[in-house]
Design a protein around this motif. Structure first.
Motif, short mmCIF file in Angstrom:
data_model
loop_
_atom_site.label_atom_id
_atom_site.label_comp_id
_atom_site.label_asym_id
_atom_site.label_seq_id
_atom_site.Cartn_x
_atom_site.Cartn_y
_atom_site.Cartn_z
N ARG A 128 0.92 -1.19 0.04
CA ARG A 128 0.12 0.00 -0.03
C ARG A 128 0.97 1.26 -0.11
O ARG A 128 0.66 2.33 -0.91
CB ARG A 128 -0.88 -0.05 1.29
N ASP B 278 -5.46 2.47 -1.81
CA ASP B 278 -6.42 1.34 -1.15
C ASP B 278 -7.09 0.93 -2.51
O ASP B 278 -7.52 -0.37 -2.35
CB ASP B 278 -7.28 1.79 -0.05
N ALA B 279 -7.75 1.80 -2.97
CA ALA B 279 -8.72 1.05 -4.22
C ALA B 279 -7.79 0.17 -5.12
O ALA B 279 -8.32 -0.67 -5.69
CB ALA B 279 -9.43 2.61 -5.03
N THR C 131 -0.18 12.78 -8.47
CA THR C 131 -1.55 12.62 -8.44
C THR C 131 -2.28 13.49 -7.31
O THR C 131 -1.94 13.61 -6.49
CB THR C 131 -1.83 11.03 -8.05
N THR C 132 -3.44 13.96 -7.85
CA THR C 132 -4.33 15.05 -6.97
C THR C 132 -5.42 14.07 -6.07
O THR C 132 -5.44 12.87 -6.39
CB THR C 132 -5.05 15.89 -7.94
N GLY C 133 -5.99 14.93 -5.06
CA GLY C 133 -7.10 14.02 -4.16
C GLY C 133 -6.46 13.19 -3.09
O GLY C 133 -5.42 13.40 -2.84
N ASP C 134 -7.41 12.41 -2.66
CA ASP C 134 -7.09 11.68 -1.45
C ASP C 134 -6.07 10.34 -2.02
O ASP C 134 -6.67 9.52 -2.55
CB ASP C 134 -8.45 11.09 -0.93
N ALA D 64 -6.72 -2.81 -3.64
CA ALA D 64 -8.07 -3.98 -3.48
C ALA D 64 -8.03 -4.73 -4.80
O ALA D 64 -8.63 -6.03 -4.78
CB ALA D 64 -9.26 -2.89 -3.29
N LEU D 65 -7.78 -4.19 -6.13
CA LEU D 65 -7.69 -5.03 -7.34
C LEU D 65 -6.69 -5.88 -7.48
O LEU D 65 -6.73 -6.65 -8.54
CB LEU D 65 -7.71 -3.70 -8.45
N ASP E 110 -4.50 8.30 -0.03
CA ASP E 110 -4.92 6.97 0.72
C ASP E 110 -6.07 6.23 0.03
O ASP E 110 -5.81 5.00 -0.09
CB ASP E 110 -5.27 7.27 2.06
N ALA E 111 -7.05 6.89 -0.12
CA ALA E 111 -8.08 6.09 -0.89
C ALA E 111 -7.71 5.84 -2.10
O ALA E 111 -8.30 4.29 -2.39
CB ALA E 111 -9.42 7.06 -0.85
N GLN E 112 -7.03 6.10 -2.85
CA GLN E 112 -6.73 5.88 -4.39
C GLN E 112 -5.81 4.69 -4.31
O GLN E 112 -5.94 3.55 -4.85
CB GLN E 112 -6.24 7.04 -5.31
N LEU F 156 -6.31 7.52 -12.53
CA LEU F 156 -6.08 8.20 -11.12
C LEU F 156 -4.98 9.10 -11.36
O LEU F 156 -4.93 10.22 -10.54
CB LEU F 156 -6.14 7.04 -10.06
#
Lengths: 202, 202
Positions: A142, A163-164, A154-157, A167-168, A159-161, A199
């Protein structure tokens, strides 16, 4: 991580002083045989008898060195995880440093898909326990994906990206896609790549 | 889905002919009490004694109607899943039809986060079994997210993107974020929203 840190980390699986000569050789013969048979047939079709015969050592030796089939499999997974970690942290590009972060990320996704496919049974057991699912090697993977997303600007959160994306690459998810939904590793690699590119904004 | 399909689906949890009068009333009293206590204390702190007392019925009645605490919890989860499904498939916007797909998607993410938080224990059990992890209600949620991505004109591999978004709503993942990483449901909602917006290209 310094070179001495790296040696210290790898030393955990190195032979102890008692494991010299024949013992260390048998250990490697058994691990190599198990690795080869699993690559050929998948882990479920490989017994301790098969491994001992292929390694040319007695079955008693297998149990003395690893305690059980599960013990051998855990050492195998642990060693293979360390080899993969070395490759993406310190190895040649595009997986290792030297390539642009997006290229490294895409190489990582395809490499990890092959890894979780080959090591499905053991990874699946670990992932079903929420105590290990998000701990141990999972944290390192991770963190690696998050670092590559970050250095790719990369912009944005993040951690969530991260993790997403991770997950794949989950062992049970990949097995479900391959076995129940008729997808191939190549298709999953392409899908992972497309999602990662999106992303990263390219 | 037609209105008669919907009735047929809902009829599965409807009272059987034998469950009339007091029996049906007791069933609802027990489910309502369990739902209320779980919302107040979390599922782990709610015993069958607590539920029977709060419902004002004997504990024997609870076991006659549901077999066990686990049986009651499964009926509760099943009923709550159906209410949530009704809401996102047929209810008012922004969760239900009528709102633009991206708005529906964002509303779904926040709603599902709250749902998996409240129902963590039961969902977690189901998700640890690979046979149920990708089957049953999980398929419906995935199909809903995929449909919204598609109607929002999202480009790229929709299966992978739907799977990646659904993974961020996994019960164990959400519990890990809340309990071990100190994040809040609001933060997870914002992170989900940011990731969903990015995949939808806006």
């Amino acid at each position: 991580m310094t070179a001495s840190d790296r040696r210290a980390r790898l030393a955990v699986t190195d032979a102890t002083p008692a494991e010299r000569g024949d013992a260390a050789r048998n250990r490697e013969l058994l691990l190599d045989a198990a690795r080869r048979l699993i690559a050929e047939r998948g882990p479920d079709a490989v017994s301790t008898d098969d491994i001992a015969v292929a390694a040319g050592v007695g079955k008693g030796t297998l149990f003395r060195r690893f305690g059980s089939r599960a013990g051998l499999m855990m050492v195998l997974l642990d060693e293979d995880e360390k080899v993969e970690q070395e490759a993406f942290m310190f190895g040649p590009p595009p997986l290792g440093p030297g390539a642009p972060p997006l290229e490294r990320l895409l190489a990582y996704g395809r490499d990890r898909l092959r890894f979780v496919h080959c090591h499905h049974a053991l990874l699946s057991d670990a992932a079903r326990d929420p105590q290990t699912r998000f701990a141990g090697p999972a944290m390192l993977h991770r963190a690696h994906v998050r670092m590559l997303l970050e250095t790719a600007n990369t912009t944005g959160d993040l951690d969530a990206q991260a993790d997403a994306l991770v997950a794949l690459l989950d062992a049970d998810y990949v097995a479900h896609q391959l076995n129940d939904r008729g997808r191939t590793l190549d298709e999953l690699g392409a899908a992972w790549e497309a999602t990662a590119r999106k992303l990263c904004g390219c």
